[in-house]
Design a protein around this motif. Structure first.
Motif, PDB file in Angstrom:
ATOM      1  N   PHE A  37      74.321   5.463  41.081  1.00 19.81           N
ATOM      2  CA  PHE A  37      74.652   6.770  41.654  1.00 19.81           C
ATOM      3  C   PHE A  37      74.111   7.938  40.827  1.00 19.81           C
ATOM      4  N   PHE A  38      73.215   7.639  39.910  1.00 21.03           N
ATOM      5  CA  PHE A  38      72.613   8.707  39.119  1.00 21.03           C
ATOM      6  C   PHE A  38      71.111   8.731  39.360  1.00 21.03           C
ATOM      7  N   ASP A  43      71.732  13.170  37.077  1.00 18.98           N
ATOM      8  CA  ASP A  43      72.755  13.822  37.885  1.00 18.98           C
ATOM      9  C   ASP A  43      73.403  12.819  38.837  1.00 18.98           C
ATOM     10  N   PHE A  44      74.722  12.966  39.049  1.00 19.21           N
ATOM     11  CA  PHE A  44      75.434  12.110  39.991  1.00 19.21           C
ATOM     12  C   PHE A  44      74.985  12.457  41.407  1.00 19.21           C
ATOM     13  N   SER A  45      74.506  11.425  42.134  1.00 19.41           N
ATOM     14  CA  SER A  45      73.900  11.708  43.440  1.00 19.41           C
ATOM     15  C   SER A  45      73.731  10.422  44.234  1.00 19.41           C
ATOM     16  N   LEU A  46      73.564  10.578  45.565  1.00 19.54           N
ATOM     17  CA  LEU A  46      73.234   9.450  46.456  1.00 19.54           C
ATOM     18  C   LEU A  46      71.740   9.393  46.732  1.00 19.54           C
ATOM     19  N   GLU A  47      70.969  10.069  45.887  1.00 16.18           N
ATOM     20  CA  GLU A  47      69.527  10.190  46.102  1.00 16.18           C
ATOM     21  C   GLU A  47      68.831   8.830  46.165  1.00 16.18           C
ATOM     22  N   ASN A  48      69.238   7.902  45.291  1.00 13.24           N
ATOM     23  CA  ASN A  48      68.575   6.591  45.279  1.00 13.24           C
ATOM     24  C   ASN A  48      68.766   5.839  46.579  1.00 13.24           C
ATOM     25  N   ALA A 246      67.726   3.617  37.328  1.00 11.70           N
ATOM     26  CA  ALA A 246      68.697   3.985  38.355  1.00 11.70           C
ATOM     27  C   ALA A 246      68.308   3.389  39.702  1.00 11.70           C
ATOM     28  N   MET A 247      67.025   3.472  40.050  1.00  9.93           N
ATOM     29  CA  MET A 247      66.570   2.895  41.312  1.00  9.93           C
ATOM     30  C   MET A 247      66.642   1.379  41.261  1.00  9.93           C
ATOM     31  N   ALA A 248      66.344   0.809  40.084  1.00 10.95           N
ATOM     32  CA  ALA A 248      66.472  -0.644  39.932  1.00 10.95           C
ATOM     33  C   ALA A 248      67.919  -1.074  40.150  1.00 10.95           C
ATOM     34  N   SER A 249      68.862  -0.269  39.662  1.00  9.83           N
ATOM     35  CA  SER A 249      70.282  -0.562  39.877  1.00  9.83           C
ATOM     36  C   SER A 249      70.631  -0.499  41.357  1.00  9.83           C
ATOM     37  N   THR A 250      70.087   0.499  42.041  1.00  8.92           N
ATOM     38  CA  THR A 250      70.340   0.636  43.474  1.00  8.92           C
ATOM     39  C   THR A 250      69.820  -0.570  44.239  1.00  8.92           C
ATOM     40  N   LEU A 251      68.598  -0.985  43.945  1.00 15.38           N
ATOM     41  CA  LEU A 251      68.025  -2.155  44.611  1.00 15.38           C
ATOM     42  C   LEU A 251      68.831  -3.412  44.294  1.00 15.38           C
ATOM     43  N   SER A 252      69.337  -3.519  43.071  1.00 15.67           N
ATOM     44  CA  SER A 252      70.142  -4.672  42.675  1.00 15.67           C
ATOM     45  C   SER A 252      71.462  -4.702  43.442  1.00 15.67           C
ATOM     46  N   VAL A 253      72.094  -3.535  43.601  1.00 19.09           N
ATOM     47  CA  VAL A 253      73.337  -3.450  44.369  1.00 19.09           C
ATOM     48  C   VAL A 253      73.088  -3.864  45.819  1.00 19.09           C
ATOM     49  N   ILE A 254      71.963  -3.451  46.385  1.00 15.62           N
ATOM     50  CA  ILE A 254      71.619  -3.815  47.758  1.00 15.62           C
ATOM     51  C   ILE A 254      71.377  -5.320  47.862  1.00 15.62           C
ATOM     52  N   LEU A 255      70.740  -5.894  46.848  1.00 15.70           N
ATOM     53  CA  LEU A 255      70.539  -7.350  46.818  1.00 15.70           C
ATOM     54  C   LEU A 255      71.874  -8.091  46.845  1.00 15.70           C
TER      55      LEU A 255
END
Length: 547
Positions: A37-38, A43-48, A246-255
């Motif tokens: 979420f960063f 910054d805290f965001s839903l950008e990813n 941060a984007m890697a974390s987002t992709l991991s959460v989606i996985l």
């Protein structure tokens, strides 16, 4: 609430295991989720998540993962079900050999299969050159079709093993009833037999889909620009341009979300119907006439032999003379001499890290299994649920989550061998626990109760009596965990450093630098280790190669 002085040995075991799981599964997962979420500015965001949904570069990788996994699952079913049916229901020859070959192909890591097919069907593969020399146009194995091909041959044994076991224990009364109503053999298979074994078949299909969806090595070696989600997460995390954790974390959460959703969908479909059978009338093996019997034997052997080709290829090519990436006529041991000179530490690391991991897994597996089976409660049920989380965590995701969690004070594990051992234990511990619980449920409690009634403390009773009785089954399962640990690539490739490299990541590096001879020699070491370990597991189980 129990006071500490009232706590017994098993209460302390439960607490310690909970602490371990909270530290190395839940905490890294929460850190991973929070980090997603960063944005890259902190910054805290839903950008990813927004970028994932609107940029084809990101959401296209999810589609690619789903496509190759779904196709691999379909083809694995088309190969595995007929093979299982033929070997379970008919008196074909060489059933033991077929099963050994099938299991060997399953236990070999997928990236070795990919590497072998590159040697045969790559741009400069010897089969590719042969076909081109005789005028047959052939595209190389690279691309998504090659990935599906390798996944199919690698993972259809899941279907075979699950389905063949179900076909041997199915109640035949419904099949006989359908036959008495005039239904043909194929119609009975499609409308009676397959629906009856659907839970088992779907479990095997789930294993194929999850393994394909989470695999890193095969798409990385064969993709050539075809991105799947695990590769994209890895590249976003470890990039020459600095990376985007941060984007890697987002992709991991989606996985993880996708894997969990698929698991619940499978369980939902299984729970919709009642599949219970009496199991009192198991099927008899049908005797075929000579010609049909040998035709089916040839077909089954052909499938098994094709699936074992990668292991045979790497072993043979490891002895061929090489000069750089080019193979030359003749045989030599130069590739083995080179790896012993250049990467002896990678070989030592593989076996030492795996040995430490297996010792931890055996001890934890036996203790946790006892808690789950003999001390059932809501607390142990929750413990069992947490232990299942690694089932839906791809190796790359686990590696990324551990680095995010332990890359800063107070606990820094990144770059050490300890973090590799932790990853191996987390990834493979559920399998050791399952083999331990399976053997423990078959043991009568009366022996333990008799020992305790004679004044032997519960802890001493476990180690002197129960543990010894569990040992053969536990060790057999642990050796299979050992096999997958020495072959582990997806989590290792994220966590290793030059000082902690293992055989699997060294093979990966050798292939990318076109050192095919040394890569084949290292792959051969893993294949031989797998075969020896499998034979030891067979000996310990005293039941042949039954998984």
């Amino acid at each position: 609430m129990l006071q500490p002085k009232q706590w017994d040995f098993w209460t302390w075991v439960t607490v310690i295991v909970y602490v371990f799981l909270l530290a190395f599964i839940l905490y890294p997962l929460v850190s991973l989720f929070w980090n997603s979420f960063f944005n890259d500015k902190g910054d805290f965001s839903l950008e990813n998540y927004g970028n994932f949904l609107k940029l084809k570069y990101y959401y296209g990788s999810l589609w690619n993962s789903l496509k190759v996994s779904a196709l691999a699952t379909v083809f694995a079913i088309l190969v595995g079900v007929p093979l299982a049916y033929v070997t379970a229901r008919y008196n074909v020859k060489f059933k033991g050999l077929i099963q050994i070959l099938v299991i060997m192909s399953l236990l070999s890591p997928p990236f070795i299969g990919a590497y072998s097919w590159i040697l045969m069907l790559g741009n400069n593969g010897f089969i590719t050159r042969f076909l081109q020399d005789i005028g047959i146009p052939f595209q190389s194995v690279y691309g998504w079709k090659g990935i599906v091909f390798v996944f199919t041959l690698q993972f259809y044994p899941h279907i075979y093993l699950y389905v063949s076991g179900a076909l041997k224990t199915i109640d035949t009364s419904l099949e006989e009833a359908a036959e008495s109503l005039g239904r043909g053999a194929f119609h009975r298979l499609m409308t009676v037999t397959l629906p009856l074994i659907f839970p088992t078949l779907s479990a095997g299909a789930l294993m194929v889909f999850m393994a394909s969806f989470a695999d890193f090595g095969t798409p990385m070696l064969l993709g050539q620009g075809f991105k799947v989600l695990p590769i994209l997460a890895y590249e976003q995390f470890i990039s020459e341009m600095g990376g985007n954790p941060a984007m890697a974390s987002t992709l991991s959460v989606i996985l993880i979300f996708c894997s969990t959703t698929i698991l619940f969908v499978q369980r939902y479909f299984v729970s919709r119907k009642n599949y219970s059978m009496t199991g009192m009338r198991t099927p008899k093996v049908q005797s075929l006439k000579t010609l049909p019997k040998w035709l089916l034997t040839f077909g089954a052997l052909l499938v098994a032999c094709i699936s074992i080709i990668p292991q045979a290829t790497v072993i043979v090519t490891s002895f061929i003379k090489t000069k750089g990436p080019v193979f030359h006529p003749g045989f030599s041991l130069n590739s083995y001499k080179e790896i012993l000179y250049r990467v002896p530490k990678a070989i030592a690391h593989t076996y030492s890290f795996s040995l430490i991991s297996i010792v931890i897994m055996i001890v934890m597996g036996m203790l946790v299994a006892y808690v789950l089976v003999r001390r059932k409660s809501k607390i142990t049920a929750m413990l069992d649920g947490i232990l299942m989380i690694p089932y839906v965590m791809p190796g790359t995701v686990l590696g990324i989550s551990l680095i995010i969690a332990f890359n800063k004070p107070p606990v820094i594990l990144t770059g050490t061998w300890v973090i590799l051992v932790i990853a191996y234990v987390i990834r493979k511990l559920p399998y050791t626990i399952r083999s331990s619980t399976a053997i423990l449920t078959q043991l009568d409690k009366s022996v333990e109760e008799a020992s305790i009634s004679l004044g032997v403390p519960p802890m001493k009773t476990f180690f002197k009596t129960t543990g010894r009785m569990m040992a053969p089954g536990v060790m057999s399962g642990a050796i299979l965990s050992w096999i997958t640990t020495i072959n582990e690539l997806s989590s290792t490739v994220v966590l290793y450093t030059g000082a902690t490299a293992t055989i699997s990541v060294t093979i990966y590096s050798e292939v990318f630098t076109a050192n095919y001879g040394t890569g084949a020699a290292l792959a051969s070491i893993l294949s031989i280790s797998t075969l020896i370990s499998l034979l030891i597991a067979s000996k310990l189980s005293k039941k042949g190669l039954q998984l």
